[in-house]
Design an enzyme around this catalytic site. Structure first.
Site, PDB file in Angstrom:
ATOM      1  N   ASP A  34       0.461  -1.217   0.192  1.00 52.07           N
ATOM      2  CA  ASP A  34      -0.006   0.084   0.037  1.00 52.07           C
ATOM      3  C   ASP A  34       1.041   1.095  -0.534  1.00 52.07           C
ATOM      4  O   ASP A  34       1.960   1.129   0.743  1.00 52.07           O
ATOM      5  CB  ASP A  34      -0.588   0.225   1.369  1.00 52.07           C
ATOM      6  CG  ASP A  34      -1.885   1.045   1.173  1.00 52.07           C
ATOM      7  OD1 ASP A  34      -2.361   1.153  -0.373  1.00 52.07           O
ATOM      8  OD2 ASP A  34      -2.610   1.028   1.876  1.00 52.07           O
ATOM      9  N   HIS A  36       2.466   3.621  -9.156  1.00 54.30           N
ATOM     10  CA  HIS A  36       1.896   1.892  -9.227  1.00 54.30           C
ATOM     11  C   HIS A  36       2.508   1.574 -10.055  1.00 54.30           C
ATOM     12  O   HIS A  36       3.430   0.472  -9.765  1.00 54.30           O
ATOM     13  CB  HIS A  36       0.912   2.161 -10.312  1.00 54.30           C
ATOM     14  CG  HIS A  36      -0.550   2.346  -9.162  1.00 54.30           C
ATOM     15  ND1 HIS A  36      -0.750   2.065  -8.335  1.00 54.30           N
ATOM     16  CD2 HIS A  36      -1.785   3.131  -9.634  1.00 54.30           C
ATOM     17  CE1 HIS A  36      -2.137   2.352  -7.395  1.00 54.30           C
ATOM     18  NE2 HIS A  36      -2.330   3.136  -8.482  1.00 54.30           N
ATOM     19  N   LEU A  62      10.117 -20.676  -5.468  1.00 54.54           N
ATOM     20  CA  LEU A  62       9.088 -19.859  -5.089  1.00 54.54           C
ATOM     21  C   LEU A  62       7.508 -19.681  -5.479  1.00 54.54           C
ATOM     22  O   LEU A  62       7.497 -19.598  -6.706  1.00 54.54           O
ATOM     23  CB  LEU A  62       9.967 -18.726  -4.789  1.00 54.54           C
ATOM     24  CG  LEU A  62       8.876 -17.416  -4.406  1.00 54.54           C
ATOM     25  CD1 LEU A  62       8.830 -17.160  -2.959  1.00 54.54           C
ATOM     26  CD2 LEU A  62       9.553 -15.494  -4.517  1.00 54.54           C
TER      27      LEU A  62
HETATM   28  C1  IPE Z   1      -5.151  -2.512  -0.101  1.00 51.26           C
HETATM   29  O1  IPE Z   1      -5.131  -1.426  -0.330  1.00 51.26           O
HETATM   30  C2  IPE Z   1      -4.955  -3.274  -0.968  1.00 51.26           C
HETATM   31  C3  IPE Z   1      -3.910  -3.827  -2.316  1.00 51.26           C
HETATM   32  C4  IPE Z   1      -2.772  -2.531  -1.705  1.00 51.26           C
HETATM   33  C5  IPE Z   1      -4.624  -4.187  -3.229  1.00 51.26           C
HETATM   34  P1  IPE Z   1      -6.045  -0.154  -0.332  1.00 51.26           P
HETATM   35  O2  IPE Z   1      -5.394   1.462  -0.918  1.00 51.26           O
HETATM   36  O3  IPE Z   1      -7.160  -0.719  -1.959  1.00 51.26           O
HETATM   37  O4  IPE Z   1      -6.763  -0.504   0.480  1.00 51.26           O
HETATM   38  P2  IPE Z   1      -8.076   0.393   1.393  1.00 51.26           P
HETATM   39  O5  IPE Z   1      -9.339   0.744   0.525  1.00 51.26           O
HETATM   40  O6  IPE Z   1      -6.737   2.046   1.664  1.00 51.26           O
HETATM   41  O7  IPE Z   1      -8.634  -0.027   2.966  1.00 51.26           O
HETATM   42  C1  IPE Z   2      -1.799   0.196  -3.287  1.00 53.51           C
HETATM   43  O1  IPE Z   2      -1.646   1.934  -3.390  1.00 53.51           O
HETATM   44  C2  IPE Z   2      -1.977  -0.950  -4.176  1.00 53.51           C
HETATM   45  C3  IPE Z   2      -2.971  -0.544  -4.906  1.00 53.51           C
HETATM   46  C4  IPE Z   2      -4.167  -0.646  -4.538  1.00 53.51           C
HETATM   47  C5  IPE Z   2      -3.900  -1.561  -6.559  1.00 53.51           C
HETATM   48  P1  IPE Z   2      -2.533   2.579  -3.644  1.00 53.51           P
HETATM   49  O2  IPE Z   2      -3.104   2.891  -4.676  1.00 53.51           O
HETATM   50  O3  IPE Z   2      -4.088   2.063  -2.471  1.00 53.51           O
HETATM   51  O4  IPE Z   2      -1.796   3.840  -2.631  1.00 53.51           O
HETATM   52  P2  IPE Z   2      -2.082   4.806  -0.962  1.00 53.51           P
HETATM   53  O5  IPE Z   2      -2.583   4.178  -0.509  1.00 53.51           O
HETATM   54  O6  IPE Z   2      -3.614   5.621  -2.337  1.00 53.51           O
HETATM   55  O7  IPE Z   2      -1.202   5.569  -1.108  1.00 53.51           O
HETATM   56 MG    MG Z   3      -3.551   2.248  -0.460  1.00 55.60          MG
END
Ligand code: IPE
Ligand code: IPE
Ligand code: MG
Length: 224
Positions: free
Chosen positions: A12, A29, A122
């Site tokens: 995240d 990303h 892995l």
């Molecule tokens: C969780 O992250 C999902 C992934 C890392 C793929 P999110 O950014 O979507 O989670 P929330 O919405 O903040 O809980």
């Molecule tokens: C996690 O990073 C990746 C995905 C959920 C695809 P986020 O896109 O949720 O990044 P933040 O949390 O908004 O910074």
């Molecule tokens: Mg996020």
């Protein structure tokens, strides 16, 4: 010393990293993929057998179309470029989550799994369109339809993670302290590490430090 078989990671913080550095969530990303490569490398060095990476949740469909399209394009390019390397490095790819994508993506995912199926060093469980609640409902329904008993063994048997040991540890980067519908059943006794750094800033050293810390934890499983 605890042995590490399975590491699960909620990757995240990409979006915030992108806004902070390049003014677009999508650039975060893209940058995050570099961390994925570093973490795979260190996992192999540490002889970890399973690495579960949360890449797209069932809730992430709420995001703007432009971001979703970007993510799936990134995934497509990543797999097209990496599968032969995965084979060279003896890495198996397994998708966890419902494969309900475009035909093109579904085919690519199936082919990538097929091509790496026999690899042993892995196993990467890539969570795509993954939601733990829907996974559990699916399992209960299967048990019901087969007129089987509801018990731990049967519930686990019908999850995407069948035959995979539960994660020893979960890491969530991005300074957010929640599970966001990831592996709720499987994480029952996992050690949880919340990491302040955003995913693109997380590096080999951070990962190794967590693995080292994990090895020293006393795991009780209810005992003393
Ligand atoms: C969780 O992250 C999902 C992934 C890392 C793929 P999110 O950014 O979507 O989670 P929330 O919405 O903040 O809980
Ligand atoms: C996690 O990073 C990746 C995905 C959920 C695809 P986020 O896109 O949720 O990044 P933040 O949390 O908004 O910074
Ligand atoms: Mg996020």
């Amino acid at each position: 010393m605890n042995h590490i078989k399975h590491v699960a990671i909620i990757m995240d913080g990409n979006g915030r990293w992108g806004i902070k550095h390049k003014k677009s969530r999508n650039s975060g990303h893209k940058e995050g993929l570099k961390t994925v490569e570093k973490i795979i490398k260190v996992s192999i060095q540490n002889k970890i057998k399973y690495l579960s990476l949360y890449a797209f949740s069932t809730e992430n469909w709420k995001r703007p179309k432009k971001e979703i399209n970007f993510l799936f394009n990134l995934l497509e390019n990543f797999l097209l470029n990496k599968i032969s390397e995965f084979n060279k490095k003896n890495i198996k790819l397994k998708i966890i989550g419902k494969k309900r994508f475009s035909n093109k993506i579904n085919t690519l995912l199936n082919n990538s799994e097929k091509k790496t199926f026999k690899n042993k060093r892995l196993q990467i469980n890539l969570a795509l369109n993954y939601g733990s609640k829907s996974e559990l409902i699916h399992s209960f329904n299967k048990i019901n339809r087969n007129k089987q008993k509801i018990n731990e063994k049967n519930i686990s048997k019908y999850l995407f993670t069948q035959n995979i040991p539960d994660p020893d540890l979960l890491i969530r980067t991005g300074n957010t302290h929640r599970l966001s519908n990831f592996l709720l059943w499987q994480l029952a006794y996992s050690e949880i590490f919340f990491e302040k750094k955003l995913w693109p800033d997380f590096n080999e050293n951070d990962y190794n430090k967590i693995l080292k810390k994990f090895k020293k934890i006393k795991r009780n499983y209810g005992n003393i």
